[in-house]
Design a protein around this motif. Structure first.
Motif, mmCIF file in Angstrom:
data_model
loop_
_atom_site.group_PDB
_atom_site.id
_atom_site.type_symbol
_atom_site.label_atom_id
_atom_site.label_comp_id
_atom_site.label_asym_id
_atom_site.label_seq_id
_atom_site.Cartn_x
_atom_site.Cartn_y
_atom_site.Cartn_z
ATOM 1 N N SER A 176 -3.378 6.178 3.480
ATOM 2 C CA SER A 176 -3.098 5.577 4.791
ATOM 3 C C SER A 176 -4.380 5.101 5.472
ATOM 4 C CB SER A 176 -2.383 6.584 5.695
ATOM 5 O OG SER A 176 -1.120 6.929 5.176
ATOM 6 N N LYS A 177 -5.475 5.833 5.263
ATOM 7 C CA LYS A 177 -6.767 5.423 5.832
ATOM 8 C C LYS A 177 -7.187 4.066 5.280
ATOM 9 C CE LYS A 177 -10.699 6.785 4.198
ATOM 10 N NZ LYS A 177 -11.874 7.556 3.737
ATOM 11 N N VAL A 178 -6.962 3.844 3.979
ATOM 12 C CA VAL A 178 -7.282 2.543 3.377
ATOM 13 C C VAL A 178 -6.389 1.456 3.979
ATOM 14 C CG1 VAL A 178 -7.402 1.229 1.222
ATOM 15 C CG2 VAL A 178 -8.086 3.636 1.247
ATOM 16 N N HIS A 179 -5.113 1.785 4.215
ATOM 17 C CA HIS A 179 -4.198 0.822 4.844
ATOM 18 C C HIS A 179 -4.742 0.371 6.205
ATOM 19 C CE1 HIS A 179 -0.428 2.368 2.466
ATOM 20 N NE2 HIS A 179 -1.353 1.845 1.697
ATOM 21 N N ARG A 180 -5.196 1.329 7.004
ATOM 22 C CA ARG A 180 -5.697 0.975 8.338
ATOM 23 C C ARG A 180 -6.983 0.151 8.241
ATOM 24 N NH1 ARG A 180 -1.631 3.250 8.260
ATOM 25 N NH2 ARG A 180 -1.126 1.064 7.973
ATOM 26 N N GLN A 181 -7.811 0.474 7.263
ATOM 27 C CA GLN A 181 -9.027 -0.321 7.066
ATOM 28 C C GLN A 181 -8.688 -1.761 6.695
ATOM 29 O OE1 GLN A 181 -12.557 1.994 5.098
ATOM 30 N NE2 GLN A 181 -10.681 2.810 4.211
ATOM 31 N N ALA A 182 -7.673 -1.924 5.868
ATOM 32 C CA ALA A 182 -7.258 -3.274 5.488
ATOM 33 C C ALA A 182 -6.813 -4.064 6.710
ATOM 34 C CB ALA A 182 -6.131 -3.205 4.455
ATOM 35 N N GLU A 183 -6.023 -3.431 7.556
ATOM 36 C CA GLU A 183 -5.572 -4.114 8.783
ATOM 37 C C GLU A 183 -6.744 -4.521 9.653
ATOM 38 O OE1 GLU A 183 -1.232 -2.117 9.694
ATOM 39 O OE2 GLU A 183 -3.023 -0.978 10.216
ATOM 40 N N LEU A 198 -16.165 -11.667 4.089
ATOM 41 C CA LEU A 198 -15.514 -10.863 3.071
ATOM 42 C C LEU A 198 -15.696 -9.372 3.344
ATOM 43 C CD1 LEU A 198 -16.735 -12.717 -0.172
ATOM 44 C CD2 LEU A 198 -14.459 -12.872 0.867
ATOM 45 N N ALA A 199 -14.736 -8.584 2.862
ATOM 46 C CA ALA A 199 -14.836 -7.129 2.865
ATOM 47 C C ALA A 199 -14.282 -6.630 1.545
ATOM 48 C CB ALA A 199 -14.056 -6.538 4.037
ATOM 49 N N PHE A 200 -14.650 -5.416 1.165
ATOM 50 C CA PHE A 200 -14.044 -4.828 -0.024
ATOM 51 C C PHE A 200 -13.483 -3.450 0.302
ATOM 52 C CE2 PHE A 200 -18.353 -3.077 -0.399
ATOM 53 C CZ PHE A 200 -18.112 -1.760 -0.758
ATOM 54 N N ALA A 216 -20.079 0.172 -10.265
ATOM 55 C CA ALA A 216 -20.568 -1.034 -10.935
ATOM 56 C C ALA A 216 -19.930 -2.292 -10.355
ATOM 57 C CB ALA A 216 -20.292 -0.944 -12.434
ATOM 58 N N ILE A 217 -18.639 -2.205 -10.050
ATOM 59 C CA ILE A 217 -17.943 -3.364 -9.473
ATOM 60 C C ILE A 217 -18.454 -3.652 -8.067
ATOM 61 C CG2 ILE A 217 -15.695 -4.263 -8.746
ATOM 62 C CD1 ILE A 217 -14.464 -2.558 -11.025
ATOM 63 N N VAL A 218 -18.658 -2.592 -7.281
ATOM 64 C CA VAL A 218 -19.193 -2.774 -5.929
ATOM 65 C C VAL A 218 -20.584 -3.388 -5.982
ATOM 66 C CG1 VAL A 218 -20.018 -1.552 -3.873
ATOM 67 C CG2 VAL A 218 -17.791 -0.965 -4.865
ATOM 68 N N ALA A 219 -21.417 -2.930 -6.918
ATOM 69 C CA ALA A 219 -22.769 -3.491 -7.059
ATOM 70 C C ALA A 219 -22.703 -4.975 -7.404
ATOM 71 C CB ALA A 219 -23.542 -2.722 -8.125
ATOM 72 N N ALA A 224 -24.089 -8.036 -5.093
ATOM 73 C CA ALA A 224 -25.076 -8.977 -5.633
ATOM 74 C C ALA A 224 -24.593 -10.410 -5.491
ATOM 75 C CB ALA A 224 -25.339 -8.647 -7.105
ATOM 76 N N ARG A 225 -23.301 -10.610 -5.671
ATOM 77 C CA ARG A 225 -22.733 -11.972 -5.612
ATOM 78 C C ARG A 225 -22.540 -12.425 -4.169
ATOM 79 N NH1 ARG A 225 -18.194 -14.863 -8.621
ATOM 80 N NH2 ARG A 225 -18.820 -16.999 -8.149
ATOM 81 N N TYR A 226 -22.117 -11.494 -3.323
ATOM 82 C CA TYR A 226 -21.831 -11.823 -1.913
ATOM 83 C C TYR A 226 -22.569 -10.814 -1.030
ATOM 84 C CZ TYR A 226 -18.066 -14.474 -4.130
ATOM 85 O OH TYR A 226 -17.348 -15.342 -4.936
ATOM 86 N N PRO A 227 -23.836 -11.041 -0.751
ATOM 87 C CA PRO A 227 -24.652 -10.058 -0.026
ATOM 88 C C PRO A 227 -24.101 -9.684 1.349
ATOM 89 C CG PRO A 227 -26.040 -11.735 -1.023
ATOM 90 C CD PRO A 227 -24.627 -12.209 -1.185
ATOM 91 N N GLY A 228 -23.319 -10.568 1.955
ATOM 92 C CA GLY A 228 -22.793 -10.277 3.285
ATOM 93 C C GLY A 228 -21.478 -9.508 3.287
ATOM 94 N N ILE A 229 -20.969 -9.136 2.121
ATOM 95 C CA ILE A 229 -19.669 -8.468 2.054
ATOM 96 C C ILE A 229 -19.739 -7.110 2.755
ATOM 97 C CG2 ILE A 229 -20.041 -7.311 -0.175
ATOM 98 C CD1 ILE A 229 -17.103 -8.114 -0.868
ATOM 99 N N VAL A 230 -18.680 -6.771 3.458
ATOM 100 C CA VAL A 230 -18.631 -5.540 4.258
ATOM 101 C C VAL A 230 -17.811 -4.493 3.503
ATOM 102 C CG1 VAL A 230 -17.806 -4.517 6.417
ATOM 103 C CG2 VAL A 230 -18.847 -6.796 6.424
ATOM 104 N N GLY A 231 -18.335 -3.274 3.424
ATOM 105 C CA GLY A 231 -17.614 -2.188 2.768
ATOM 106 C C GLY A 231 -17.211 -1.112 3.734
ATOM 107 N N PRO A 232 -16.405 -0.166 3.292
ATOM 108 C CA PRO A 232 -16.002 0.950 4.154
ATOM 109 C C PRO A 232 -17.197 1.845 4.472
ATOM 110 C CG PRO A 232 -15.256 1.303 1.903
ATOM 111 C CD PRO A 232 -15.822 -0.084 1.945
#
Length: 319
Positions: A111-118, A170-172, A185-188, A192-200
């Protein structure tokens, strides 16, 4: 007359991972179904397997649960529980429109991931979601936001195939039951491809998944074989098999002790044993009894973490 020739049973050391088996989200989901049956009486319907374990599902069926894949299989007036993996927003909305009493057993960490997506969509970002195509948790998370708001990637190669324009916000986010190492590895690759991407702020892979993988890493190098108790559709259980094999130790996924073939452990002196987050401790004990038959067995716990997390029940059942 010569005494009959006797052989001494061969010793077997079983290294049992700790932590293993049920996590707080699974404990909560099972208790929700059991309490719903007590409150409403049987039958109580459950949309999708409450957790990915046949032993657990069959035990709940015996108590009065009926498992269905879609909401339209639930009769009018019947109570329904949504599984621990989470469901798209449209499902509880449809249940409410039909006047059904429904209970949400979605793991709070999902559910926490759901709220982050929203929140990320509300902030104008497109989400790159790391997960396994078709998994119920992935379907549920995609169903929290408007269609087209998320793109799924499963591998580093998938990241290389993304075609977002430079400067696109973008966010992941990630499924909670992934391989810790693969996801890193996928996050890295994404960063590297999108330096501005936002993570949790904190990783989405849940504590139970991470802890069980670390426990396997600790015991696998000491073993000739690792057995993982879990269902073939259980993501976290499949990842435990992969973790053991990456340590150089053969590993097999089993659902019950009866699946163990004698030849598997004939030459094994040290056996590793763990259980995915949906597998009850009774199955661990069953496997230990099976592999110990005819052997002098020593059982040793390999403890890498302590877990004491408990999640609250839905308010309808809190009393």
């Amino acid at each position: 007359m010569n005494a009959p020739f006797q052989t001494t049973p061969r010793p077997l050391t079983v290294l049992v991972a700790a932590p293993r088996g049920f996590c707080a989200g699974v404990d909560r989901a099972i208790e929700i179904v059991e309490r719903a049956i007590q409150r409403y009486g049987a039958p109580v319907y459950v949309r999708h397997e409450i957790v990915h374990n046949r032993f657990v599902v069959d035990a709940l069926k015996a108590k009065g649960a009926i498992f269905v894949e879609e909401l339209d299989e639930v009769p009018d007036g019947a109570p329904v529980v949504f599984s621990a993996h989470g469901v798209p927003k449209a499902v509880p909305a449809a249940a409410t429109n039909r006047g059904l009493d429904w209970l949400d057993a979605t793991c709070p960490l999902v559910s926490k991931v759901h709220r982050q997506a929203e929140r990320q969509v509300e902030a104008g970002r497109h989400i790159v979601f790391i997960g396994h195509r078709g998994h119920p948790e992935v379907l549920g998370t995609f169903g929290q936001v408007p269609e087209g708001s998320m793109t799924l990637v499963e591998t580093v190669d998938d990241v290389a195939g993304l075609t977002f324009a430079d400067g696109k916000p973008l966010a992941f986010l990630t499924q909670t039951t992934l391989s810790v190492d693969d996801t890193a590895a996928i996050v890295a690759a994404l960063k590297a491809r999108y330096p501005g991407i936002v993570g949790p702020k904190a990783e989405d892979i849940c504590y139970a998944t991470s802890n069980r993988q670390e426990a396997v890493k600790a015991l696998a190098p000491r073993c000739q074989l690792v057995l993982v108790i879990g269902a073939p559709n259980s993501s976290n259980s499949l990842r435990l098999v992969e973790v053991a094999e990456r340590c150089g130790t053969p590993s097999r996924l089993i659902q019950r002790a009866a699946e163990i073939e004698d030849g598997w452990i004939d030459g094994v002196e040290t056996l590793g044993l763990t259980a995915g987050a949906s597998a009850p401790e009774a199955l661990v004990e069953e496997v230990i009894a099976r592999v110990g038959a005819g052997r002098v067995i020593t059982v040793e716990q390999v403890v890498t973490a302590q877990e004491n997390i408990v999640f609250k029940l839905p308010r309808q059942l809190a009393d």
